[in-house]
Design an enzyme around this catalytic site. Structure first.
Site, PDB file in Angstrom:
ATOM      1  N   CYS A1307       0.823  -1.210   0.000  1.00 22.58           N
ATOM      2  CA  CYS A1307       0.000   0.000   0.000  1.00 22.58           C
ATOM      3  C   CYS A1307       0.852   1.252   0.000  1.00 22.58           C
ATOM      4  O   CYS A1307       0.396   2.319  -0.427  1.00 22.58           O
ATOM      5  CB  CYS A1307      -0.944  -0.008   1.201  1.00 22.58           C
ATOM      6  SG  CYS A1307      -0.112  -0.232   2.774  1.00 22.58           S
ATOM      7  N   TYR A1308       2.071   1.165   0.482  1.00 22.14           N
ATOM      8  CA  TYR A1308       2.971   2.319   0.530  1.00 22.14           C
ATOM      9  C   TYR A1308       4.142   2.195  -0.440  1.00 22.14           C
ATOM     10  O   TYR A1308       5.004   3.065  -0.469  1.00 22.14           O
ATOM     11  CB  TYR A1308       3.514   2.520   1.944  1.00 22.14           C
ATOM     12  CG  TYR A1308       2.440   2.735   2.979  1.00 22.14           C
ATOM     13  CD1 TYR A1308       1.636   3.864   2.951  1.00 22.14           C
ATOM     14  CD2 TYR A1308       2.230   1.798   3.977  1.00 22.14           C
ATOM     15  CE1 TYR A1308       0.646   4.061   3.897  1.00 22.14           C
ATOM     16  CE2 TYR A1308       1.235   1.989   4.938  1.00 22.14           C
ATOM     17  CZ  TYR A1308       0.446   3.118   4.879  1.00 22.14           C
ATOM     18  OH  TYR A1308      -0.547   3.307   5.826  1.00 22.14           O
TER      19      TYR A1308
END
Length: 1339
Positions: A1307-1308
């Site tokens: 997600c990052y």
């Protein structure tokens, strides 16, 4: 119609009086110097010479008229700015009265003279400047305020000079009165004297007479005449801020003279100077004539008359203002100033001696005779060669060779106040008169008969076709005549020559062609009389090859060189200027000059002609073409004769051009603009300079998109900011829109044109089609030159369109569509549609200047609500002028805006639900039911709970029958949480969900799509057994991914994206990426030469389309595409072309026949032959991409359009939409390293160096796995690696003997990398993590 529509100027209520019109015309006709073909011209040119009897077509008169009109406009604007109109309800924003009314009682500051002059010059320099004049404006009788700085002081030396003159003998006084060998002419009882310097020497007797009179023995007659005046006009010294640009620019004498030389100013100056001349006050400024000096009569000397008046500034043919006399050696003459008067002997006849000048003009003397004199005949026709019986002034045309009495009963009565001119000469030789006076405003037809002071054939031996031959040389050429005295005067013969009865008119060539252009340009360059300009190169010589059998180039009879007579150089200069103006300002003559056999010259020949012309007289060429381009705004004859309310905008009939003629004229003018650009011999420099200027840059500094020499950049800047060239470009681009509006009006009033009149740009593109076999090639150029020209023309056309757009842009995304800006966009749009024929790439159309200055968020949102019209356009309606990354930003801004709006609406509705549920009176059961019913409307997010084992099934179940407002909310995915997976959806979980769902949906085992084994392209399976709703949900999945800014691991052919954007799929290159083997086979079929065998024998193809599905071979004969487009016939055709579908259930299979049962017999299908192979290829592509998969595609398209605004898709091209959906598959590790970020260490750490050393050796498969492991996607987003997040974060040291594997936060976009002891351990651990990546770590 448009801002550049030509119409008579009557703004401000100051229309010219009819009498003044003819006075001005007559005065300019009398005073202008007439160009004639020089005697040493080659015989080829003499065949093209024709006389000009229309004053409007004489360049000297035209130039003076423009100057006069400009001075008048400046004077009106100054009065408007400083004084106002005193009307009670004035609404003109620049009028001082309107400003006072708006401010009310508040104090208002009046413009000073310098500020008013500066603004007036700016307003008078705009297109159609009369439109901004106040309709209530009245010019005051008071002199301009600028005259307050002028003072008239007596000349202290005048008294001494008068005493010397009074003591001289009468004979000496006669010589004294005409220094420098003056020439006199008599007209209407008045005597006019002009002084001329000669290249010959004075006689000793002449020198002695001048010395006895106490005068200097030199040839500076203009200085002597100036010194004879008894006064001097000086400008008072004023304090000026030398740091002020306005004061130093518009406070100079050059700009002040715009006000000093206006009629009101001249009247005031004449009134002041009469006190020094002791002249009567009765005559007004309209009666002021050139000062008169006495000349010697045939019988002897006369008492001298003192020259009186102000020194004059004469407008010479080269456009320069000279004080008194012209340059030495050019044979130019000197005139006395307007405003001077003479004392006459009322009953004593005056006579003047003749001169030997071959072409007698306003500077020449006319001998007075007792008989009638010839006159200069005037023609006021728009074009002298197009005289028709209907022309109201056709009766004014009289034979230019007519002899005998020149005064008839209908002749115009000439004023007897001392001149036939009603205005001072300084007023007459000024600007813009003829362009603004329409024929319908002139008085009834009558013959204008003007008694000429300057007969053109006053000397024996003058040839009608040109100037004096070398057998009878003129003194103007530096060779004394037989009848010429030593002092330059002509001996009186006592009788008038018969040649004096002929009136010689100005001459010009009737047309230009390539050879004539070469000749006249060579002449001007050899003589050194070319115009000084900023275009590069400064001069151009011939660089084309002569055809075999072509004769030698024409040459002058007189050898050119240093000894070439200066007067002949001037004659050639004037004649060439007159020819260029006469031909290029007339649209019909221009078309006749550059066409052959009914076809326009080839592009390179036309460019070469314009290149040579613009290097000898660029201002004249651009202005003449600008004048000719005014005919583009004349409505077609069908609109002029139509009786309907629509045609009231066309009050008069004007000569009009057909679209074919207008297109050819526009092509000629555009080639002149192309020729104005610097002559670049490297195509790479053309591309680089175009990129530099597309950013609005003048210089390519550090960090620029391209690096080119500063000198070349400045040369480009000089060319594309040239005022005359920009003026021509603006008029041409405005004409494009106007001609198209004329076509629309014709269709709406008359109906569709049966003649199929082509678009105005069609001739241009036909000329730029370098494969056109019908083109007329005039000059022979080398192959490298022609190849460079094919690149030069389209690029410079785009550069000129951009130059006009950048010059007119006001910073708003909404731009005018009916002016030059709209026309430039129309040209760019037409060129974009033909970019393949013009060999232009998409990058050549981009103008980064706009995207750098427009708001990325607000501008595309406002565009959604914009409705384009002919008057207002939006820049986003032309997306090809923006870069792909900019268009993707706009596309995503629109999606983000819609998502934010949906989120805000759902949040507001959720708050209302909570308030309603807390009301007293509702039971818990009712509250639960209410919340359940309103949950879809009140949810802030689109939440999907997905199990890893049934990803596609869960997605279909939760997306089925969702409302549009729900789909537009931000997406949240809970993936595998039922199995205990941890994940926080910040984008990575969504990316993994779509990767899994699309992979399952495109699985060929499900029978919905097929995958090409070679290209890995996915395509619909014809006749699939899957329901259409499944294809719609697959399309919805793709739409959701694009809407949320995610890329998908799919590979569709470009034909799918063309269909989604509404573009046709008809060409082989449209299917080449998805079906390369098929495209190669069809290409071979089309290119087959039947010399090697017949098509049907070699290829043995039938006119059928076949596919294999579920183990069955399905074949159908293809139906040709009908030519008609009627709705019911199209519907019947679609039904006849329906592809058979496989049964989806057992019950359907018992009713529906099998698809292969409808296969035709082998002998029934026709063969593909040479005659029908083109149609076969077109129909095969249509069946492949449309007919066979129509139900599946239409269902997929419905789902794809569910989340995306249809207008936002118009921003994207098929290639760009493919990149948005699929991303970029090529992964550049070095680019990834450049944009990577580090947490816990830096790029110099050993482990980091080891990591990049390992991954740069990965193949494409391992690169995709690495990218997917870190970002959950194996594709690079649109815009490259810089638009994605890739972080290397230190995750401690490896202490466990069993070892730790790298992990990631998808997600990052973060890779958690432990610090390994060496490179080999890192390679082993990283490879193990990438091979077993699914289902662990944080998503």
């Amino acid at each position: 119609m448009t801002r550049d529509t030509m119409r008579p100027a009557s703004a401000g209520g100051h229309s010219y009086r009819n009498g003044d019109d003819f006075d001005l015309l007559a005065g300019l006709w009398e005073e202008a110097r007439f160009p004639r073909l020089p005697w040493d011209a080659p015989s080829e040119l003499k065949e093209l010479v024709e006389d000009i009897d229309n004053p409007k077509r004489v360049y000297a008169i035209h130039k003076a008229s423009r100057r006069h009109n400009f001075q008048q406009l400046v004077q009106k604007y100054i009065v408007q700015l400083r004084e106002g109109c005193d009307a009670e309800y004035c609404t003109t924003s620049t009028c001082f009265t309107c400003r006072k009314r708006i401010v009310g009682r508040a104090p208002i500051r009046r413009y000073n003279t310098t500020s008013a002059r500066m603004l007036a010059i700016h307003l008078a320099s705009q297109d159609n400047p009369e439109n901004s004049l106040c309709p209530n404006l009245r010019l005051p009788k008071a002199p301009p305020a600028a005259l307050s700085s002028l003072v008239v002081v007596p000349n202290p030396k005048s008294r001494l000079r008068d005493e010397l003159a009074s003591s001289a003998s009468p004979k000496t006084q006669a010589n004294h009165s005409r220094p420098g060998s003056p020439r006199s002419s008599t007209k209407n009882g008045l005597q006019y004297t002009t002084v001329r310097s000669h290249s010959g020497t004075m006689s000793e007797n002449r020198k002695e007479k001048l010395n006895s009179a106490g005068l200097r023995n030199d040839q500076d007659a203009g200085t002597q005449q100036f010194q004879r005046a008894g006064f001097t006009i000086l400008e008072e010294p004023v304090s000026k801020d030398h740091r002020s640009f306005a004061a130093n620019m518009f406070g100079t004498v050059a700009f002040k003279m715009l006000e000093w030389l206006t009629p009101a100013a001249l009247e005031d100056m004449s009134r002041k100077t009469r006190a020094y001349n002791n002249a009567p006050e009765e005559p007004g400024p309209e009666d002021v004539t050139p000062a008169t000096l006495e000349t010697k009569s045939d019988n002897g000397a006369r008492p001298s008359q003192r020259a009186q008046g102000t020194p004059s500034l004469l407008a010479e043919p080269n456009g320069e203002l000279v004080n008194g006399r012209g340059p030495s050696g050019h044979g130019q003459t000197e005139r006395e100033a307007p405003g001077s008067k003479v004392k006459q002997q009322p009953h004593e006849p005056l006579s003047g001696s003749r001169t030997t000048n071959t072409r007698r003009n306003s500077n020449a003397k006319l001998r007075t005779s007792s008989g009638p004199k010839p006159t200069r005949q005037l023609s006021i026709d728009p074009y002298a060669q197009d005289t028709s019986p209907e022309e109201p002034y056709a009766a004014m045309l009289r034979s230019p060779r007519a002899t005998g009495p020149s005064v008839d009963k209908v002749s115009r009565v000439v004023k007897t106040t001392g001149s036939s001119l009603s205005r001072p000469i300084s007023q007459l030789s000024s600007a813009g008169y003829f362009d603004d006076v329409s024929l319908e405003k002139m008085p009834p037809p009558k013959t204008i008969d003007l008694v000429s002071r300057t007969s053109r054939a006053a000397v024996d031996g003058v040839k009608i076709g040109g100037s004096r031959s070398p057998k009878t040389p003129s003194t103007g050429s530096g060779v004394p005549s037989e009848n010429c005295c030593s002092d330059g005067s002509v001996t009186a013969s006592g009788q008038e020559s018969e040649s004096e009865d002929e009136t010689l008119l100005p001459q010009s060539l009737s047309r230009l062609d390539a050879d004539v252009v070469d000749f006249v340009c060579d002449i001007i360059q050899e003589d050194g009389t070319a115009e000084k300009h900023m275009l590069e190169p400064q001069s151009v010589t011939r660089f084309h090859n002569r055809h075999a059998g072509q004769g030698k180039p024409a040459r002058r009879k007189h050898r050119s060189g240093r000894d070439y007579p200066p007067n002949l150089r001037l004659e050639w200069k004037l004649f060439v200027e007159q020819t260029l103006f006469y031909v290029l300002s007339d649209p019909q003559l221009t078309l006749r000059s550059f066409t052959k056999k009914g076809q326009l010259y080839d592009s390179q020949t036309l460019w070469y002609c314009m290149l040579r012309l613009t290097r000898v007289a660029p201002s004249l060429v651009f202005h003449s073409l600008w004048t000719a381009a005014a005919s583009l705004f004349a409505p077609p004859k069908a609109l002029q004769t139509l009786r309907s309310p629509t045609t009231k905008v066309f009050p008069t009939s004007k000569p009009s051009l057909s679209n074919l003629e207008a297109g050819r004229l526009m092509s000629i003018c555009l080639h002149a603009l192309i020729a104005a650009a610097p002559l670049v011999t490297d195509s790479r420099q053309l591309y680089d300079m175009s990129r530099i200027r597309s950013h609005g840059l003048s210089l390519a500094g550090s960090g620029a998109v391209a690096r080119q020499p500063t000198e070349l950049c400045l040369q480009y800047e000089d060319a594309f900011t040239d005022d005359m060239a920009l003026q021509l470009a603006r008029r041409l681009f405005a004409a494009i829109v106007t001609r198209r509006q004329f076509n629309a009006l014709s269709e709406s009033n008359i109906g569709p044109n049966d003649d199929n009149e082509q678009d105005v740009l069609t001739p241009l593109f036909s000329q730029l089609d370098f494969l056109n076999v019908d083109a007329v090639y005039i000059l022979d150029f080398s192959f490298p030159d022609r190849a460079l020209h094919e690149t030069r023309v389209p690029i410079l056309l785009l550069d000129w369109a951009r130059a006009v757009m950048l010059n007119d842009w006001d910073g708003s995304p909404e731009v005018p569509g009916d002016g030059p800006f709209g026309g430039a966009l129309a040209l760019i749009e037409a060129m974009y549609k033909k970019r393949h024929e013009l060999l232009l790439a998409d990058a050549q159309f981009r103008s980064e200047y706009f995207s750098e200055r427009l708001d990325t968020i607000k501008m595309p949102i406002s565009w959604l609500s914009h409705t384009p019209s002919r008057q207002r356009l939006h820049l986003l309606d032309f997306p090809y002028i923006f870069s792909p990354s900019t268009l993707v930003s706009y596309f995503r801004s629109i999606n983000f805006s819609r998502m934010s709006r949906a989120f805000e609406e759902s949040t507001s509705f959720h708050d209302k639900i909570m308030v309603m549920s807390q009301r007293v009176g509702l039971t818990q059961h009712h509250k639960d039911v209410l919340l359940e019913r309103l949950r879809p409307a009140g949810s802030k997010y689109l939440i999907l709970d997905i199990r890893r084992g049934t990803v596609l099934e869960d997605a279909f179940n939760q997306l089925w029958r969702r409302e549009e407002r729900e789909l537009l909310r931000p997406l949240k995915v809970h993936l595998g949480e039922s199995n205990g997976e941890e994940g926080f959806d910040s984008g990575g979980v969504q990316q993994e969900f779509f990767r899994l769902a699309i992979a399952e949906a495109l699985n060929p085992d499900h029978g919905a799509f097929t995958i090409d084994e070679r290209t890995r392209m996915a395509w619909f399976l014809p006749g699939s057994m899957e329901d259409e709703w499944r294809f719609e949900l697959i399309g919805l999945l793709v739409s959701l991914a694009v809407y949320n800014g995610l890329t998908l691991p799919v590979t569709f052919p470009k034909a799918l994206y063309r269909k989604l954007l509404g573009e046709p799929v008809t060409e082989l290159h449209h299917i080449a990426d998805g079906w390369p083997d098929l495209a190669n086979g069809l290409t071979s079929l089309l290119e087959w030469d039947e010399k090697d065998g017949r098509v049907e024998d070699v290829f043995a193809r039938t006119y059928e389309f076949s596919v294999s599905a579920f183990g069955q071979h399905i074949t159908r004969e293809m139906k040709p595409t009908p030519n008609d487009s009627h709705h019911h016939r199209n519907h019947d055709r679609r039904q006849a072309e329906e592809w058979p579908q496989f049964a989806r259930t057992v019950s359907q299979s018992s009713v529906t026949p099998a698809p292969h049962d409808g296969n035709p017999a082998e002998d029934d299908a026709p063969l593909v032959t040479s005659a029908n192979r083109n149609a076969y290829v077109s129909d095969y592509i249509r069946y492949l991409t449309d007919v066979s998969v129509r139900p599946q595609y239409e269902a997929f398209a419905r789902g794809f359009y569910a989340c995306l605004h249809p207008k936002s898709l118009s921003l994207l091209t098929p290639s760009l939409l493919q990149s948005v959906v699929e991303g970029v598959q090529e992964i550049d590790i070095m680019e990834l390293k450049r944009y990577a970020r580090y947490v816990g260490w830096d790029a110099s750490h050993r482990t980091v160096k080891d990591f990049w050393s390992v991954v740069k050796r990965y193949d494409e498969g391992m690169k995709r796995k690495l990218l997917e492991f870190v970002t959950a996607s194996d594709r690079v987003p649109v815009g490259g690696v810089k638009n994605m997040m890739f972080i290397l974060q230190r995750n401690g040291e490896e202490e466990d003997p069993a070892g730790r594997l790298p992990t990631s936060y998808t997600c990052y976009g973060t890779l958690l990398l432990p610090e390994y002891k060496d490179r080999e351990v890192l390679r082993e651990r990283l490879a193990m993590a990438l091979e077993n990546a699914q289902g662990f770590g944080f998503a």
